[in-house]
Structures are given as C-alpha cells and as structure tokens.
Scaffold this active site. Structure first.
Site, PDB file in Angstrom:
ATOM      1  N   LYS A  59       0.807  -1.217   0.000  1.00 42.33           N
ATOM      2  CA  LYS A  59       0.000   0.000   0.000  1.00 42.33           C
ATOM      3  C   LYS A  59       0.850   1.282   0.000  1.00 42.33           C
ATOM      4  O   LYS A  59       0.410   2.320  -0.481  1.00 42.33           O
ATOM      5  CB  LYS A  59      -0.919   0.013   1.223  1.00 42.33           C
ATOM      6  CG  LYS A  59      -1.708  -1.278   1.430  1.00 42.33           C
ATOM      7  CD  LYS A  59      -3.113  -1.163   0.991  1.00 42.33           C
ATOM      8  CE  LYS A  59      -4.054  -2.304   1.144  1.00 42.33           C
ATOM      9  NZ  LYS A  59      -3.659  -3.645   1.448  1.00 42.33           N
TER      10      LYS A  59
HETATM   11  C1  PLP Z   1      -4.367  -4.767   0.935  1.00 43.14           C
HETATM   12  C2  PLP Z   1      -3.630  -6.041   0.880  1.00 43.14           C
HETATM   13  C3  PLP Z   1      -4.016  -7.064   0.010  1.00 43.14           C
HETATM   14  C4  PLP Z   1      -5.230  -6.962  -0.866  1.00 43.14           C
HETATM   15  O1  PLP Z   1      -5.075  -5.993  -1.863  1.00 43.14           O
HETATM   16  P1  PLP Z   1      -6.362  -5.435  -2.640  1.00 43.14           P
HETATM   17  O2  PLP Z   1      -5.861  -4.312  -3.466  1.00 43.14           O
HETATM   18  O3  PLP Z   1      -7.313  -4.985  -1.568  1.00 43.14           O
HETATM   19  O4  PLP Z   1      -6.911  -6.554  -3.432  1.00 43.14           O
HETATM   20  C5  PLP Z   1      -3.237  -8.198  -0.039  1.00 43.14           C
HETATM   21  N1  PLP Z   1      -2.153  -8.335   0.748  1.00 43.14           N
HETATM   22  C6  PLP Z   1      -1.765  -7.383   1.619  1.00 43.14           C
HETATM   23  C7  PLP Z   1      -0.579  -7.611   2.471  1.00 43.14           C
HETATM   24  C8  PLP Z   1      -2.485  -6.198   1.707  1.00 43.14           C
HETATM   25  O5  PLP Z   1      -2.104  -5.259   2.556  1.00 43.14           O
END
Ligand code: PLP
Length: 463
Positions: free
Chosen positions: A112
């Site tokens: 993120k």
């Molecule tokens: C947010 C997240 C996901 C999922 O990603 P999306 O974009 O919501 O599909 C998977 N793995 C981790 C570690 C995350 O933080």
C-alpha cells in the site's frame, strides 16, 4: 484526460478533482474515459528507466495538465525515495520462470505504501495551491491504515480518520497505526468487521451534507490515484521479463480488487499480460465468481491473511463496468441489487469476457502455513501469509499458467509474526525503523458500528 463514474450520474472530472473526491457522488467509482496507450516502441524505451522515472512516464497521461510536469516529477521522485530497496520493487527468482515481485520495501512494509506515499504528497500539493483543507476517512483491515497514516501524518491540509475493526487487526498492524502521534491523525476502532467499517465510510460519502461539511476525501483503494500508482509495477515487472515481446502471468493476493485491477489497467494500456490470477483466502467470493459466475455475499471469516478478509471487493465495480460494456445504468442496477440481496447477477457474456483474462484460486489457512514452511525450508526465505497465498497459487497452477509467472509479494513477514511463528516456529525481526514498536504508546477511540456517532466524532474534531 478526464474520468467518468461507473454509475453514470456524477460529473466527469479531471485528475485533481478525482483525487480529492475518492468515491463519485453517485456512489460509483471513477475510471479513465479512455485508457492511455503505451506502444511497443515506447515499452522498449521505458525498460531502461529506473522505477521513479518509469512511474513518472506512465502516470503523466493520467494526471494530464492538472499538475505541472516538473512538480509531478519531483513528487514521484520523493515518494519512492522513502523505500529501503534501491530498485523500489525488486524481482526475486523463486523457481524456474516463477518470480516474486517484492512490494513491501516502503515505510509500513506493505504494498500500500507504493500508492499512498504518492497520494499523501499529491493531496498536499493540490490543497496547498488551492488554500483548502480536507478530511480523509478510510477503512482498513490492517495495511491501508498504517500506510495512509504514514503518508498523511503532519501534513498541513489534511485530517485523517482511520477505522479498523476492533480486535481483528494484528498487534503489529494496530500498533503501526495507533502509535503515530500527530495532531491530524485519529484512529477509531469499530465494534464490527472490516466490511462494517467500509460500509460506514461509504455511508459517510453518500451523505452529501456531511461530505461537504467536513470536505470528505478517501485514500482507501477506491481512490483512482491508488490504482494509477499500482499500474507502474506491473509494467516494471513485465518489461524486465520480456515485454513487449513476451507476455507475463501475474498472481495477485486479492482482497478489495484494487491491486489486481491495476494489473488489468496495465493490460489495457498495452502491456502484454497472459493471465491475471486472483488468489483468495477462505473469503472466496471472487473465486466463486470466476469459477462459476456466482457472486453471493457470505459472512467474513477471520484468516491468517487478514488484509484479504473481505466479502465485498469494492474495486470489482470498475471491472464490472467494462464487462457490462461500460453501460452505467446496468452497473447501477447490478450494484443496487447486490446491496439489497447479497447477490451480484452478471450476465453470462460478461462473465465469459472476464474468464478470458482472469483466473482464480482459493487457499485455506493450513495450506497457507504449509507453503510458508515449505518455502522457508527449501529456499531459506520467509514470506508473509498474503504473499504465501499467491505463491501457493502460482505453484499449484503452474502447469496451466504460461511463464514467466510473477507472484506479488504484498507484505513483509514481520507484519504477521503470529503466522510466521505457527508456520516455522519463529518470529521474524522487525526492521530497524520499527524495532521499538511495542514500547511506543497507543492512542485510539472505540466506537460502535453506528453512522451518527461516527459522524459526530469527526465533526467535533474537524471544526
Ligand atoms: C491490501 C492487501 C491485500 C489486498 O489488496 P487489494 O488491493 O485490496 O486486493 C493483499 N495483501 C496485503 C498484504 C495487503 O495489505
């Protein structure tokens, strides 16, 4: 370049407006009216660039003339200078023709950061220029919250309220959020699930009066700019592994469908992509959709991969828009019925369209822990449980997937020490920047799952 809503009754907006708005005012999600194209010739040329130069080049058409080019280059450069790896998102070989794309070298150790480090700076740049202030409200099942807080803390023109489901976030993740002490940061623990948190955020946005009163904005994965930033690493990996000549298969641990939608975006822009594989945990609504065109909500089950414990994947609506030939009325109707009945009805032609590019898997907790142990013993490499779901999927399906296969490593193993302990009997060490995390003081407010109470809390803090 302008953006349109998937539900058709919000105004078309330029990039800066879409960035600030988050959700469209008709409840839909913004998508580009037309996807910019990256020709084969251009792809060859882009392959020589470092990550932040590549990011600048690929994102420029999306930003259009809403930000001066030099300023945008500087913002992008600054965003990726916070990463602890020179390559920003290094590719590591896992097996013959199977690669891990490490997306966790940012300040909060999850993918993120790649989008949010950019978003925090873009918000500040645009708002400062306008002399405006906004309130960011977001829901997190873990990683978004810390990444958003880290990106917004101390910024002049932003207040940030992050909702997390009380007791359903790992200690490390909660502490990464609640130990940030900054006057513009508010952590709220909601007595409910992640979907409840997300519903509260959506309800805040759908309340036009409230939205205007506090100048609401979002950083959760519905924000278009996040998708934009995530498109870049698909190109990065694809180019390194043979694009534009050879296509790549991507396996993506999926929750809200934001990350994998960015892969779809890269494909629409001209990157050759063989398949996009949605890797799910026991919360398998997307798996059921891609397997047999059945999308029915079920209660959220807590798993060892909490950032994927989601039943309603918000960004799926962006794909649905294309699957339904960009007919906003059809999208609105489908989404309203989904809300009402818990079932999303997708016509067969649209489902078949999706299956051409997408595949899906479902991995349970035992298998997740098993693959963590296996990779640890065979490769001396510790992976986090979300990454593990991708790796398990890539290996399980490798006979039917064409190579190269890139499995996205979405978090650092130290974010999920309990899973590591269960799988390999030891806890990964936190990197230096977080070594005293358990000694820092926590700060958060517990609220019930009630819209009125939440809105009152936000009003009181932003007035
Ligand atoms: C947010 C997240 C996901 C999922 O990603 P999306 O974009 O919501 O599909 C998977 N793995 C981790 C570690 C995350 O933080």
């Amino acid at each position: 370049m302008f953006y349109i809503s998937t539900r058709g009754s919000a105004p078309a907006l330029a990039f800066d407006e879409v960035l600030l708005a988050g959700l469209a005012c008709d409840g839909g999600l913004y998508v580009p009216s037309v996807w910019p194209q990256v020709s084969s010739v251009e792809q060859v040329e882009l392959n020589n660039l470092n990550y932040s130069d590549l990011a600048f080049r690929l994102m420029l058409p999306f930003v259009g003339d809403t930000i001066a080019e030099d300023d945008f280059a500087e913002i992008v450069g600054a965003s990726y200078s916070e990463f602890s790896n020179d390559q920003v998102v290094p590719l590591t070989k896992l097996d013959d023709g199977v690669w891990l794309l490490e997306l966790f070298h940012g300040p909060t150790l999850a993918f993120k950061d790649i989008a949010l480090q950019l978003l925090g700076r873009l918000f500040d740049y645009i708002l400062t220029r306008r002399g405006e202030r906004i309130t960011i409200v977001g829901a997190t099942s873990g990683d978004t919250g810390s990444a958003a807080i880290e990106a917004c803390k101390g910024r002049e023109s932003v207040d940030i309220f992050i909702l997390h489901p009380a007791g359903r976030v790992s200690d490390v993740q909660r502490r990464q959020m609640t130990t940030v002490s900054s006057e513009n940061v508010y952590n709220i623990a909601i007595n409910g699930t992640f979907d409840d948190c997300q519903d509260l955020v959506k309800a805040c946005f759908n309340d036009v009066h409230f939205r205007e009163q506090v100048s609401l904005s979002a950083v959760n994965s519905i924000n278009w700019a996040r998708i934009m930033a995530q498109i870049v690493y698909y190109f990065w990996a694809g180019l390194k592994l043979g694009a534009p000549v050879q296509g790549t298969t991507f396996v993506v641990p999926t929750g809200n469908f934001g990350n994998i939608f960015a892969g779809y975006g890269a494909h629409l822009m001209g990157l050759p992509v063989n398949k996009l594989v949605v890797a799910s945990n026991q919360n398998d609504i997307l798996f059921r959709f891609f397997e047999k065109n059945e999308m029915a909500m079920e209660p959220v089950v807590p798993t060892v991969s909490p950032s994927m414990d989601i039943q309603v994947s918000s960004n799926f609506e962006r794909l649905l828009f294309d699957l339904l030939d960009r007919q906003p009325d059809d999208v609105s109707e489908a989404m309203h019925n989904f809300r009402k009945t818990g079932k999303l009805v997708v016509p067969n032609f649209a489902w078949k369209g999706a299956r051409k590019l997408f595949d899906a898997s479902k991995v349970d907790d035992d298998t997740t822990l098993g693959i963590i142990a296996k990779i640890y013993s065979e490769k001396n490499m510790l992976i986090d449980p979300h990454t593990a779901i991708g790796v398990e999927t890539a290996l399980q399906m490798s006979a039917k997937l064409s190579r190269p296969i890139v499995s996205l490593a979405t978090a650092h193993p130290a974010k999920f020490p309990d899973a590591a302990k269960k799988a390999v009997g030891q806890v990964p060490t936190l990197p230096p920047s977080l070594i005293d995390l358990y000694k820092r003081k926590e700060n958060f407010t517990v609220l019930p799952n009630e819209l009125d109470i939440l809105q009152e809390f936000i009003r009181a803090k932003t007035y």
